[in-house]
Write an enzyme that holds these catalytic residues in place. Structure first.
Site, PDB file in Angstrom:
ATOM      1  N   VAL A  11     -35.706  31.482  47.941  1.00 32.99           N
ATOM      2  CA  VAL A  11     -36.274  31.329  46.602  1.00 32.99           C
ATOM      3  C   VAL A  11     -37.523  30.444  46.613  1.00 32.99           C
ATOM      4  O   VAL A  11     -38.567  30.800  46.070  1.00 32.99           O
ATOM      5  CB  VAL A  11     -35.214  30.759  45.631  1.00 32.99           C
ATOM      6  N   PHE A 152     -34.489  34.866  39.117  1.00 33.82           N
ATOM      7  CA  PHE A 152     -33.745  36.131  39.102  1.00 33.82           C
ATOM      8  C   PHE A 152     -34.185  37.081  40.218  1.00 33.82           C
ATOM      9  O   PHE A 152     -33.757  38.230  40.234  1.00 33.82           O
ATOM     10  CB  PHE A 152     -33.908  36.817  37.741  1.00 33.82           C
ATOM     11  N   ARG A 154     -34.599  39.218  43.617  1.00 33.17           N
ATOM     12  CA  ARG A 154     -33.619  39.761  44.565  1.00 33.17           C
ATOM     13  C   ARG A 154     -34.213  39.743  45.959  1.00 33.17           C
ATOM     14  O   ARG A 154     -35.381  40.125  46.124  1.00 33.17           O
ATOM     15  CB  ARG A 154     -33.276  41.212  44.218  1.00 33.17           C
ATOM     16  N   CYS A 263     -25.655  34.988  46.402  1.00 31.34           N
ATOM     17  CA  CYS A 263     -25.588  34.637  44.975  1.00 31.34           C
ATOM     18  C   CYS A 263     -24.305  35.092  44.277  1.00 31.34           C
ATOM     19  O   CYS A 263     -23.560  34.241  43.778  1.00 31.34           O
ATOM     20  CB  CYS A 263     -26.797  35.207  44.254  1.00 31.34           C
TER      21      CYS A 263
HETATM   22  P1  NAD Z   1     -31.752  28.560  51.142  1.00 33.83           P
HETATM   23  O1  NAD Z   1     -30.502  28.003  51.708  1.00 33.83           O
HETATM   24  O2  NAD Z   1     -32.371  29.773  51.758  1.00 33.83           O
HETATM   25  O3  NAD Z   1     -32.886  27.428  51.084  1.00 33.83           O
HETATM   26  C1  NAD Z   1     -32.671  26.133  50.628  1.00 33.83           C
HETATM   27  C2  NAD Z   1     -33.623  25.215  51.378  1.00 33.83           C
HETATM   28  O4  NAD Z   1     -33.603  23.911  50.781  1.00 33.83           O
HETATM   29  C3  NAD Z   1     -33.268  25.000  52.846  1.00 33.83           C
HETATM   30  O5  NAD Z   1     -34.368  25.362  53.652  1.00 33.83           O
HETATM   31  C4  NAD Z   1     -32.967  23.487  52.948  1.00 33.83           C
HETATM   32  O6  NAD Z   1     -33.365  22.936  54.188  1.00 33.83           O
HETATM   33  C5  NAD Z   1     -33.790  22.940  51.807  1.00 33.83           C
HETATM   34  N1  NAD Z   1     -33.372  21.623  51.289  1.00 33.83           N
HETATM   35  C6  NAD Z   1     -32.139  21.205  50.929  1.00 33.83           C
HETATM   36  N2  NAD Z   1     -32.191  19.936  50.453  1.00 33.83           N
HETATM   37  C7  NAD Z   1     -33.482  19.544  50.499  1.00 33.83           C
HETATM   38  C8  NAD Z   1     -34.179  18.363  50.132  1.00 33.83           C
HETATM   39  N3  NAD Z   1     -33.552  17.311  49.584  1.00 33.83           N
HETATM   40  N4  NAD Z   1     -35.505  18.295  50.338  1.00 33.83           N
HETATM   41  C9  NAD Z   1     -36.164  19.358  50.863  1.00 33.83           C
HETATM   42  N5  NAD Z   1     -35.569  20.525  51.218  1.00 33.83           N
HETATM   43  C10 NAD Z   1     -34.241  20.614  51.036  1.00 33.83           C
HETATM   44  O7  NAD Z   1     -31.415  28.846  49.592  1.00 33.83           O
HETATM   45  P2  NAD Z   1     -31.968  30.033  48.665  1.00 33.83           P
HETATM   46  O8  NAD Z   1     -31.307  31.316  48.995  1.00 33.83           O
HETATM   47  O9  NAD Z   1     -33.449  29.962  48.623  1.00 33.83           O
HETATM   48  O10 NAD Z   1     -31.373  29.556  47.255  1.00 33.83           O
HETATM   49  C11 NAD Z   1     -31.859  28.408  46.588  1.00 33.83           C
HETATM   50  C12 NAD Z   1     -31.295  28.405  45.182  1.00 33.83           C
HETATM   51  O11 NAD Z   1     -31.781  29.531  44.446  1.00 33.83           O
HETATM   52  C13 NAD Z   1     -29.766  28.505  45.112  1.00 33.83           C
HETATM   53  O12 NAD Z   1     -29.303  27.736  44.032  1.00 33.83           O
HETATM   54  C14 NAD Z   1     -29.526  29.974  44.846  1.00 33.83           C
HETATM   55  O13 NAD Z   1     -28.322  30.206  44.178  1.00 33.83           O
HETATM   56  C15 NAD Z   1     -30.691  30.311  43.953  1.00 33.83           C
HETATM   57  N6  NAD Z   1     -31.086  31.726  43.976  1.00 33.83           N
HETATM   58  C16 NAD Z   1     -31.111  32.409  45.164  1.00 33.83           C
HETATM   59  C17 NAD Z   1     -31.525  33.740  45.184  1.00 33.83           C
HETATM   60  C18 NAD Z   1     -31.533  34.516  46.481  1.00 33.83           C
HETATM   61  O14 NAD Z   1     -31.683  35.739  46.412  1.00 33.83           O
HETATM   62  N7  NAD Z   1     -31.405  33.887  47.634  1.00 33.83           N
HETATM   63  C19 NAD Z   1     -31.926  34.376  43.991  1.00 33.83           C
HETATM   64  C20 NAD Z   1     -31.924  33.640  42.808  1.00 33.83           C
HETATM   65  C21 NAD Z   1     -31.496  32.317  42.815  1.00 33.83           C
END
Ligand code: NAD
Length: 437
Positions: A11, A152, A154, A263
């Site tokens: 994201v 939102f 994907r 998700c």
């Molecule tokens: P991810 O695990 O791919 O990435 C999260 C990143 O945050 C990691 O690289 C981690 O090292 C970093 N991080 C954690 N704590 C940190 C800090 N204090 N300082 C700096 N970096 C830090 O997660 P994602 O899939 O991108 O999801 C992130 C959020 O978005 C979640 O809440 C998820 O539910 C939501 N979301 C995800 C999607 C999806 O398709 N993946 C879609 C919509 C919403």
């Protein structure tokens, strides 16, 4: 404008790159030094179509940069977005907010006094208020503002989803927060994307309600597919007949092995926990979670049954291990339930996935990884299609038959036509279209 994106995962990286494409100066921060080093070397740590070009273009235009230095990144920013992970907490299924709260503390200590701190991560109702409290406690002299802006997009179509969303939800209760976010999303305003301003709580809950509804739709059609098998109906036509009703809609009515990904599983579970805690249980979503969990292991039983009821000593060729096509994300993928269950029943697994094999190797053991589909089929007693990558949609049927030990196919994504497969002499099954065979 200048913003920082904290968390450079699926994201954060996509949102950061897209905001920079809109003309905003964006600094992406991650505490994972290896990830930042790779990004600074021009490597994209995830597979997402179009992302490499987007990042390269904006980086060379000087609008997009990557760092581990949160302090330097947040200074001079109009807004700082929190886009860190919110996985399921071990044991109770609540969202683990440790990363969000840690990030909020770090931001509060380093940000300019009037920065807007925006939660983009999916967080349960009440988290925004908690973040507000943390900001006030950590930096009482600043006037930091909070906002909620759930994402939102994907995986697999993330850039298009971000650039042309169906809507943008912004939970912002102060003038300054609203002004900053309106300005950041101005390019979407111009293409008439609905932008809905709400309270923090409404914004947070909207994200969970949307994901839970989609998960429910998938689970609903999966159960109807099972019923189709039992009564000799075709789920493909049932879904089409239902979906053409404008009140229902055609999307998310594809029967399959159960939803996975980063998700839906965690968000449905977290919503049930929030609702139970609030004394207003979401019984439909609780059932969806349960039905979907059972479905993933039931898929292994379906494969075993189609292979004659006993797979001990047999080999299965498995195509697709990621939870959906066009991503390398393995989180909560049905393959993580299906492969161990087949192995437990005594089967050997040979598998191929266009992008997911590297991530899968750390999660699945004793699998023979193959470079292309037909290599996976060599010496196998059955072919199982688990993810509907385009590469698997048009395989050469004669070659499949020549390569497999027996022409047995289990198509868990319904990408082949049952009648054609039977006419070609395959012992073929799929989801909800078996017509009693
Ligand atoms: P991810 O695990 O791919 O990435 C999260 C990143 O945050 C990691 O690289 C981690 O090292 C970093 N991080 C954690 N704590 C940190 C800090 N204090 N300082 C700096 N970096 C830090 O997660 P994602 O899939 O991108 O999801 C992130 C959020 O978005 C979640 O809440 C998820 O539910 C939501 N979301 C995800 C999607 C999806 O398709 N993946 C879609 C919509 C919403």
């Amino acid at each position: 404008m200048r913003i920082a994106m904290i968390g450079t995962g699926y994201v954060g990286l996509v949102s950061g790159a897209c905001f920079s494409e809109f003309g905003t100066e964006v600094v992406c921060v991650d505490r994972d030094a290896n990830k930042i080093e790779r990004l600074n070397d021009g490597q994209i740590p995830i597979f997402e179509p179009g992302l490499e070009d987007l990042v390269a273009r904006n980086e060379s235009a000087g609008r997009l940069s990557f760092t581990t230095d949160m302090k330097a990144a947040v200074q001079g920013c109009d807004a700082v977005f929190i886009a860190v992970g919110t996985p399921s907490r071990r044991g109770d299924g609540h969202a683990d907010l440790t990363y969000v709260y840690d990030a909020a503390r770090e931001i509060a200590a380093a940000a300019d006094p009037e920065t807007v701190v925006v939660t983009k991560s999916t967080v349960p109702v009440g988290t925004g208020r908690e973040v507000e409290q943390i900001l006030q406690e950590t930096a009482p002299d600043k006037r930091l503002q909070v906002a909620s802006n759930p994402e939102f997009l994907r995986e697999g179509s993330a850039i298009g989803d971000f650039m042309r969303p169906d809507r943008v939800i912004i939970g912002a209760e102060t003038q300054r927060a609203q002004t900053v976010l309106r300005a950041l999303y101005r390019p979407l305003y111009l293409i008439e994307t609905p932008i809905i301003f709400t309270s923090l709580e409404t914004s947070e809950l909207t994200k969970y309600a949307a994901n839970a509804f989609l998960a429910t739709k998938i689970t609903f059609i999966n159960e109807i597919a099972d019923l189709c098998e039992a009564v000799g109906a075709d789920v493909h036509d049932v879904a089409r007949g239902m979906g053409l009703d404008g009140r229902i809609g055609r999307k998310f009515l594809h029967a399959g092995p159960g939803y996975g990904g980063s998700c839906f599983p965690k968000d449905t579970l977290a919503l049930t926990r929030t609702a139970q805690q609030a004394g207003s249980p979401t019984r439909i979503v609780e059932t969806v979670v349960d039905v979907n969990d059972r479905r993933k292991s039931a898929m292994a039983d379906k494969i075993i049954a189609h292979m004659g009821g006993d797979v001990a000593g047999k080999t299965v060729a498995l195509l697709g291990v990621t939870f959906k096509p066009n991503t390398d994300d393995m989180r909560e993928s049905p393959s993580l339930a299906v492969v161990p269950a087949l192995q437990q029943a005594g089967a050997r697994v040979r598998a191929h996935d266009p992008e997911g094999m590297q991530a899968a190797q750390e999660l699945l053991s004793d699998v023979t990884w193959c470079q292309e589909p037909y290599e996976a089929m060599q010496g196998a007693d059955a072919l199982v299609i688990l993810t509907e990558w385009n590469q698997f949609r048009n395989l050469n049927l004669s070659r499949i038959k020549e390569t497999l030990n027996a022409p047995t196919v289990v198509d868990l994504r319904n990408i082949y036509d049952p009648t054609e497969m039977w006419e070609q002499g395959f012992h073929y099954t799929c989801i909800g279209r078996a017509f009693g065979r």
